[in-house]
Design a protein around this motif. Sequence first.
Motif, PDB file in Angstrom:
ATOM      1  N   ARG A 171     -12.692 -44.329  26.889  1.00  0.00           N
ATOM      2  CA  ARG A 171     -13.383 -43.839  28.277  1.00  0.00           C
ATOM      3  C   ARG A 171     -12.540 -44.056  29.536  1.00  0.00           C
ATOM      4  NH1 ARG A 171     -19.184 -43.989  28.690  1.00  0.00           N
ATOM      5  NH2 ARG A 171     -19.137 -45.599  30.311  1.00  0.00           N
ATOM      6  N   LEU A 172     -11.950 -45.278  29.521  1.00  0.00           N
ATOM      7  CA  LEU A 172     -11.036 -45.498  30.587  1.00  0.00           C
ATOM      8  C   LEU A 172      -9.693 -44.591  30.573  1.00  0.00           C
ATOM      9  CD1 LEU A 172      -9.744 -47.346  32.804  1.00  0.00           C
ATOM     10  CD2 LEU A 172      -8.702 -48.764  31.000  1.00  0.00           C
ATOM     11  N   ILE A 173      -9.345 -44.284  29.465  1.00  0.00           N
ATOM     12  CA  ILE A 173      -8.000 -43.191  29.540  1.00  0.00           C
ATOM     13  C   ILE A 173      -8.457 -41.705  29.838  1.00  0.00           C
ATOM     14  CG2 ILE A 173      -6.180 -42.234  28.023  1.00  0.00           C
ATOM     15  CD1 ILE A 173      -6.874 -44.296  26.151  1.00  0.00           C
ATOM     16  N   GLY A 174      -9.485 -41.436  29.676  1.00  0.00           N
ATOM     17  CA  GLY A 174     -10.216 -40.087  29.951  1.00  0.00           C
ATOM     18  C   GLY A 174     -10.235 -39.916  31.418  1.00  0.00           C
ATOM     19  N   ARG A 175     -10.914 -41.253  31.923  1.00  0.00           N
ATOM     20  CA  ARG A 175     -11.011 -41.246  33.504  1.00  0.00           C
ATOM     21  C   ARG A 175      -9.876 -41.338  34.197  1.00  0.00           C
ATOM     22  NH1 ARG A 175     -14.852 -45.557  32.677  1.00  0.00           N
ATOM     23  NH2 ARG A 175     -13.493 -46.940  33.411  1.00  0.00           N
ATOM     24  N   SER A 176      -8.904 -41.946  33.739  1.00  0.00           N
ATOM     25  CA  SER A 176      -7.785 -42.183  34.617  1.00  0.00           C
ATOM     26  C   SER A 176      -7.185 -40.723  34.656  1.00  0.00           C
ATOM     27  CB  SER A 176      -6.855 -43.182  33.876  1.00  0.00           C
ATOM     28  OG  SER A 176      -7.580 -44.488  33.630  1.00  0.00           O
ATOM     29  N   LEU A 177      -7.138 -39.849  33.704  1.00  0.00           N
ATOM     30  CA  LEU A 177      -6.303 -38.801  33.623  1.00  0.00           C
ATOM     31  C   LEU A 177      -7.213 -37.799  34.460  1.00  0.00           C
ATOM     32  CD1 LEU A 177      -3.651 -38.178  32.375  1.00  0.00           C
ATOM     33  CD2 LEU A 177      -4.755 -40.246  31.378  1.00  0.00           C
ATOM     34  N   ARG A 178      -8.497 -37.660  34.326  1.00  0.00           N
ATOM     35  CA  ARG A 178      -9.380 -36.734  35.122  1.00  0.00           C
ATOM     36  C   ARG A 178      -9.293 -37.260  36.612  1.00  0.00           C
ATOM     37  NH1 ARG A 178     -13.033 -37.759  30.859  1.00  0.00           N
ATOM     38  NH2 ARG A 178     -14.114 -39.452  32.080  1.00  0.00           N
ATOM     39  N   ALA A 179      -8.785 -38.323  37.106  1.00  0.00           N
ATOM     40  CA  ALA A 179      -8.328 -38.667  38.457  1.00  0.00           C
ATOM     41  C   ALA A 179      -7.287 -37.827  39.149  1.00  0.00           C
ATOM     42  CB  ALA A 179      -8.272 -40.136  38.637  1.00  0.00           C
ATOM     43  N   VAL A 180      -6.497 -37.271  38.408  1.00  0.00           N
ATOM     44  CA  VAL A 180      -5.343 -36.511  38.745  1.00  0.00           C
ATOM     45  C   VAL A 180      -5.491 -35.112  38.496  1.00  0.00           C
ATOM     46  CG1 VAL A 180      -3.796 -38.400  39.427  1.00  0.00           C
ATOM     47  CG2 VAL A 180      -3.772 -37.292  37.030  1.00  0.00           C
ATOM     48  N   THR A 181      -6.569 -34.691  37.949  1.00  0.00           N
ATOM     49  CA  THR A 181      -6.668 -33.025  37.320  1.00  0.00           C
ATOM     50  C   THR A 181      -7.810 -32.495  38.418  1.00  0.00           C
ATOM     51  OG1 THR A 181      -6.292 -34.030  34.999  1.00  0.00           O
ATOM     52  CG2 THR A 181      -6.793 -31.727  35.490  1.00  0.00           C
ATOM     53  N   ASP A 182      -7.385 -31.250  38.785  1.00  0.00           N
ATOM     54  CA  ASP A 182      -8.189 -30.261  39.399  1.00  0.00           C
ATOM     55  C   ASP A 182      -8.845 -29.699  38.539  1.00  0.00           C
ATOM     56  OD1 ASP A 182      -9.411 -28.074  40.944  1.00  0.00           O
ATOM     57  OD2 ASP A 182      -7.922 -28.435  42.429  1.00  0.00           O
ATOM     58  N   MET A 183      -9.902 -29.651  38.020  1.00  0.00           N
ATOM     59  CA  MET A 183     -10.762 -29.105  36.840  1.00  0.00           C
ATOM     60  C   MET A 183     -10.802 -27.621  37.114  1.00  0.00           C
ATOM     61  SD  MET A 183     -10.966 -31.524  34.486  1.00  0.00           S
ATOM     62  CE  MET A 183     -10.750 -33.154  34.478  1.00  0.00           C
ATOM     63  N   LYS A 184     -11.195 -27.185  38.482  1.00  0.00           N
ATOM     64  CA  LYS A 184     -10.975 -25.623  38.883  1.00  0.00           C
ATOM     65  C   LYS A 184      -9.818 -24.921  38.195  1.00  0.00           C
ATOM     66  CE  LYS A 184     -15.252 -25.337  41.088  1.00  0.00           C
ATOM     67  NZ  LYS A 184     -16.036 -24.446  40.283  1.00  0.00           N
ATOM     68  N   LYS A 185      -8.781 -25.674  38.671  1.00  0.00           N
ATOM     69  CA  LYS A 185      -7.517 -25.039  38.332  1.00  0.00           C
ATOM     70  C   LYS A 185      -7.018 -24.840  37.078  1.00  0.00           C
ATOM     71  CE  LYS A 185      -5.096 -25.892  42.843  1.00  0.00           C
ATOM     72  NZ  LYS A 185      -4.250 -26.746  43.625  1.00  0.00           N
ATOM     73  N   LEU A 186      -7.869 -26.052  36.382  1.00  0.00           N
ATOM     74  CA  LEU A 186      -7.282 -26.015  34.967  1.00  0.00           C
ATOM     75  C   LEU A 186      -8.054 -24.920  34.043  1.00  0.00           C
ATOM     76  CD1 LEU A 186      -6.431 -27.440  32.354  1.00  0.00           C
ATOM     77  CD2 LEU A 186      -8.125 -29.025  32.235  1.00  0.00           C
ATOM     78  N   GLY A 187      -9.281 -24.536  34.966  1.00  0.00           N
ATOM     79  CA  GLY A 187      -9.753 -23.230  34.073  1.00  0.00           C
ATOM     80  C   GLY A 187     -10.890 -23.643  32.799  1.00  0.00           C
ATOM     81  N   GLU A 188     -11.521 -22.912  32.515  1.00  0.00           N
ATOM     82  CA  GLU A 188     -12.537 -23.418  31.368  1.00  0.00           C
ATOM     83  C   GLU A 188     -11.849 -23.665  29.921  1.00  0.00           C
ATOM     84  OE1 GLU A 188     -16.215 -21.566  32.168  1.00  0.00           O
ATOM     85  OE2 GLU A 188     -17.091 -22.163  30.174  1.00  0.00           O
ATOM     86  N   ARG A 189     -11.166 -24.799  29.971  1.00  0.00           N
ATOM     87  CA  ARG A 189     -10.600 -25.257  28.809  1.00  0.00           C
ATOM     88  C   ARG A 189     -10.507 -26.822  28.630  1.00  0.00           C
ATOM     89  NH1 ARG A 189      -6.687 -22.327  31.307  1.00  0.00           N
ATOM     90  NH2 ARG A 189      -6.707 -20.692  29.716  1.00  0.00           N
ATOM     91  N   GLN A 190     -10.346 -27.200  27.502  1.00  0.00           N
ATOM     92  CA  GLN A 190     -10.279 -28.664  27.418  1.00  0.00           C
ATOM     93  C   GLN A 190      -8.886 -29.327  26.848  1.00  0.00           C
ATOM     94  OE1 GLN A 190     -13.799 -31.107  26.050  1.00  0.00           O
ATOM     95  NE2 GLN A 190     -12.557 -31.398  24.226  1.00  0.00           N
ATOM     96  N   ILE A 191      -8.549 -30.442  27.147  1.00  0.00           N
ATOM     97  CA  ILE A 191      -7.194 -30.917  27.013  1.00  0.00           C
ATOM     98  C   ILE A 191      -7.815 -32.559  26.431  1.00  0.00           C
ATOM     99  CG2 ILE A 191      -4.977 -31.881  27.429  1.00  0.00           C
ATOM    100  CD1 ILE A 191      -4.785 -29.377  29.297  1.00  0.00           C
ATOM    101  N   THR A 192      -7.344 -32.455  25.093  1.00  0.00           N
ATOM    102  CA  THR A 192      -7.850 -34.019  24.434  1.00  0.00           C
ATOM    103  C   THR A 192      -6.456 -34.837  24.332  1.00  0.00           C
ATOM    104  OG1 THR A 192      -9.624 -32.905  23.318  1.00  0.00           O
ATOM    105  CG2 THR A 192      -8.873 -34.999  22.458  1.00  0.00           C
ATOM    106  N   LEU A 193      -6.708 -35.842  24.678  1.00  0.00           N
ATOM    107  CA  LEU A 193      -5.466 -36.683  24.539  1.00  0.00           C
ATOM    108  C   LEU A 193      -5.600 -37.906  23.482  1.00  0.00           C
ATOM    109  CD1 LEU A 193      -5.101 -37.085  28.542  1.00  0.00           C
ATOM    110  CD2 LEU A 193      -3.286 -36.214  26.815  1.00  0.00           C
ATOM    111  N   ASP A 194      -4.864 -37.792  22.586  1.00  0.00           N
ATOM    112  CA  ASP A 194      -4.926 -38.786  21.419  1.00  0.00           C
ATOM    113  C   ASP A 194      -4.272 -39.629  21.534  1.00  0.00           C
ATOM    114  OD1 ASP A 194      -7.464 -37.594  19.276  1.00  0.00           O
ATOM    115  OD2 ASP A 194      -6.233 -35.885  19.669  1.00  0.00           O
TER     116      ASP A 194
END
Lengths: 237, 237, 237, 237, 237, 237
Positions: B92-115
């Motif tokens: 949960r912490l990793i996901g939150r941290s990366l979302r803090a620097v991602t503009d979700m509108k610019k990313l567009g309707e797709r998901q990036i999973t960090l394993d």
Amino acid sequence: MRPSGRAPDEMRAIEIQTGFTKHAEGSCLISFGDTKVLVTASVEERVPPFLRGKGEGWVTAEYSMLPRATHTRGSREAAKGKQTGRTQEIQRLIGRSLRAVTDMKKLGERQITLDCDVIQADGGTRTAAISGAWVALRLAVNTLMAKGLITSDPLTAKVAAVSCGICEGTPVLDLDYVEDSAADADANFVLIEGGLIAEAQATAEGAPYDEENLLRLLRLARIGCDRIFAAQDAAVK
Amino acid sequence: MRPSGRAPDEMRAIEIQTGFTKHAEGSCLISFGDTKVLVTASVEERVPPFLRGKGEGWVTAEYSMLPRATHTRGSREAAKGKQTGRTQEIQRLIGRSLRAVTDMKKLGERQITLDCDVIQADGGTRTAAISGAWVALRLAVNTLMAKGLITSDPLTAKVAAVSCGICEGTPVLDLDYVEDSAADADANFVLIEGGLIAEAQATAEGAPYDEENLLRLLRLARIGCDRIFAAQDAAVK
Amino acid sequence: MRPSGRAPDEMRAIEIQTGFTKHAEGSCLISFGDTKVLVTASVEERVPPFLRGKGEGWVTAEYSMLPRATHTRGSREAAKGKQTGRTQEIQRLIGRSLRAVTDMKKLGERQITLDCDVIQADGGTRTAAISGAWVALRLAVNTLMAKGLITSDPLTAKVAAVSCGICEGTPVLDLDYVEDSAADADANFVLIEGGLIAEAQATAEGAPYDEENLLRLLRLARIGCDRIFAAQDAAVK
Amino acid sequence: MRPSGRAPDEMRAIEIQTGFTKHAEGSCLISFGDTKVLVTASVEERVPPFLRGKGEGWVTAEYSMLPRATHTRGSREAAKGKQTGRTQEIQRLIGRSLRAVTDMKKLGERQITLDCDVIQADGGTRTAAISGAWVALRLAVNTLMAKGLITSDPLTAKVAAVSCGICEGTPVLDLDYVEDSAADADANFVLIEGGLIAEAQATAEGAPYDEENLLRLLRLARIGCDRIFAAQDAAVK
Amino acid sequence: MRPSGRAPDEMRAIEIQTGFTKHAEGSCLISFGDTKVLVTASVEERVPPFLRGKGEGWVTAEYSMLPRATHTRGSREAAKGKQTGRTQEIQRLIGRSLRAVTDMKKLGERQITLDCDVIQADGGTRTAAISGAWVALRLAVNTLMAKGLITSDPLTAKVAAVSCGICEGTPVLDLDYVEDSAADADANFVLIEGGLIAEAQATAEGAPYDEENLLRLLRLARIGCDRIFAAQDAAVK
Amino acid sequence: MRPSGRAPDEMRAIEIQTGFTKHAEGSCLISFGDTKVLVTASVEERVPPFLRGKGEGWVTAEYSMLPRATHTRGSREAAKGKQTGRTQEIQRLIGRSLRAVTDMKKLGERQITLDCDVIQADGGTRTAAISGAWVALRLAVNTLMAKGLITSDPLTAKVAAVSCGICEGTPVLDLDYVEDSAADADANFVLIEGGLIAEAQATAEGAPYDEENLLRLLRLARIGCDRIFAAQDAAVK
């Protein structure tokens, strides 16, 4: 002509990098071409309940694919909360294969677990896992012998495994993903150095095959396993 | 004197090997000393149900430790059929941290999973994971931009994380396992390049700490993250 | 102006009703405004396996939300067969917070479990749970001391927790659900009476925050926890 | 001399009682000596997600042992909440074997599930299951053809399976439990009428085996499967 | 003489506190003596798959005991990952009982879930849950009618439940925990106002019982349910 | 007129085939018309933890339906990973019913597990299971007595069960699936030979029922159980 340009009886490059992680009693990263499997051997001074007090050891294996080892991401088994049938089938095969060359009395009342984690998959992950597991097991046993915990070598021989298959009518050795997806028959052989067979599995994915082709696949497997035995020897020296 | 001989504000060696696996849109093997984490970024052209049809993307993470990443073998979460609370908290912490620097509108309707799979653990696995995840995410976004699937860069800044702690009364940076096991307080900071904070977590394991020490830990974290930002820059060039 | 009309450093009404259930060795229903958590402390004369025979005790916590504690019904974790990551993260935090003020040698080889069940949620459930758990633990320890099972008080101090956040640029204390949903940053502080910190967690939900704001949030937390310490004192008298 | 007094190439008595249950589209109780498996074929007018809209059908299998099918009671998989690796391995084998003789285009977009429940076990449960599953499938397909739902027969051949093994150095056919427990090698062959091979699996349980013995086992399997093909023919007439 | 000093046909004090939580469409805390159950009714504008598009609604229930509702702490079902058979049996009974007085056509295509969480247990939790669930359901339906979402009252009658048992040879009403643990027979009756029976369950825990005693238990249940109907009436006014 | 043409108080044909499997200490295949249940009794020389060292035995039951025992295939509980509420409710009922006629002191510190697997379902599976379980238990106890492991018979009486219901206003005995699906009320009675009641359960599925009908259902049950007692006697002789 095979998609990779290899001859029918040609293995991919085999690489075995030992000591890949510092904590395990034995470990290696084994590659068959682009298939890469990290294997660690962990020694524990206990055995499963059915063996307690019998003075015998146990060798077992666990197998997993990292979610993005493959072309498209697969779901993580820990997140889904269960292992697939394929995973369980493979880890049972790995454990059986290694037990076939281990004298459990000589190992003594301890367990060695071989964790096989596929870092990158391109066909043949179970056979690379078995072949690498022997190296990790050999190193772990060496550690136990160096410490004087075991006095007589419990490993009776080398064991290796390789996949073969019938692709467009031709038996070929060491299938990569492209060949594996299209093969008519898909086989895995686990061989003991010297030529005996620990396990033979040959499945018709498309058309069924005949006895002649079963023998051809076995002969290819002998060629491949000889290559792997040489790489194992080089790795553990 | 720290067990490793490092100065209180000294990071371990940082290494980032990009392109560690061939299938993922972005990947790296990041090391903080003997802690090694393999991170892959997987792009999927779908989003979780709560985001469908909103024109926004999602970034999420999964975390796991290989069973023998540690001194003694831990049980495999896939075999036990559930993830521990620690695993869930970290992912949960990793996901939150990366979302803090991602503009979700610019990313567009797709998901990036960090394993994030820990190959070898020696303290600081979650912070190495976050720092490596940014690299894998950057590479995956570069791939999407190179293909023209994204036209405006959705990553707004670099993000990095490091652990700090109070050991025998002294605030120190980037704890290894030996220090981590004995620390009075254990903190993880996720920092944005430029100095802002995405996440601060400081836990008293032994004695509680005061405000002054919280600030000292934060200052150490700034030193460490500057080192990581430089390594990230070098890696993605 | 906050949605509730409160000043930035104003807590919601705190109520602590002790003895809410008759079976538990200690219990209370704690309210922070409309957030209501039932906490019971259960004493068991056994400890987890890793502590057996060491003469030390253990304090642990479990947390759950009743399905309709929230605006819309959430699914019941028992019915789904697993606890969410959020639940696990919170119950780990509660346990750690209470262990920070417990001398395990003085507690003796017994375990106290704090069950925190959210009856009604309106923001700040984990901080109300920690604050109420101290009361239930205090009452349970009093019971053990009254029975002569413990001779020296194992509780070294009071512990309390409160949430703070940055809402529309302003640091505010004790967020309710409306504020929590829209906050740029969301923090939870666990403080020991006297001023030391057991746990600080501050997460940027929207924009990252700076060091100055981290300190402002901590100062608000001190104000809130002083209010809670007073309420705890009144409750256990 | 075999424990049962049989000659090395002698099968146990084969019995196939069709129509054992009234609800299934096809069913039989198949016995290989004291091994008894109830197989039902259930037709459903839907296919798994990966086949939807492709105009093709699917054949799959599930396998289970009643808890007291064996000498001592085994735990019920439904009560434990998971299927063993052995169960999953067997049901994958059964499904593959039946798909090897089914033309999925001719079956049309429907699924046939073969449920194989072992009523009594005395060695060879998986091979009895495969052999009986063909009968249940044949009957279910007959039902579909009689109703006009299928116009061209999707079953391309009969399929049968039998176990063989090396016991005290001698290759023998159709092992019962006593032989199976002590065999040096244990093999299962799935053969198509006419002589082609759908699946060969030969595992060294004790000593590894050589190519000559692999061929001897295959020849025994041909003898056994010819007996089973005859019994299948008699049953479905 | 009963342990509590009550007469054989005497109920414990019944209390019903409505509106116990603010989010639910209907809620109450119901007490039968020291047994306390919190019931919430949650309305959702969707129905289970088997009812979709039929214009009918559904009423269902979930039941749980807080871990320390009882004398000694029980394990939390969410932590164990499964509900006990007892829990499932009870929640099925509660759902059935409420559906017996609901006209699903008039309810319309929506679902009402009754969450029954036992705060404190002293015998009779399932019967208190049913009796309180009717109150919560009544209040939720009132809310729907007040909003004009339902125009004709779907509740056809009141329903209530009470336990009875044979203790030391005497049929008694509304057993508390002490009586329940020692009863020879234990019965639960779900009655519709007016006298009809929705459910009768009578179990011999010690000695089997005869028809005469079954009738006596039923007569006691009528006395108890009349008391509960009056309390329900008072509560929803 | 009933769909089957039976009179209201007419049972279906009862058949009990003992010794259906060779491994179990006791077993039978019991049929009530087209409902067929295989019951095995397994003796184990151990008891559940709560009984250890008390010199008493235990009788328990497990119940399952084969996936295609019913008109349409149901999913396999082992594959889903959990038992339904219905399954758990039924196996609790079976266990209770058999314990009602067993003297646990005389059984001695051992457990008998009754596995009830429904081969074919046509209404009344739980009552057939209870009635057959008594036969399997009787045979297993006979085995123990024949071996001298038990000297005094622990079975105090015969127990049997039958379903009744109200169909189109008429109380009828031993409902088949067609009647069961349409019944207004559905009851199961577990009776002890001689006339006492071990368990009575009567549920209104459609309209609630009155006391008069409850008694009529009980009288039908007496007629049915007398038929079953006779069949049990014949079977165990």
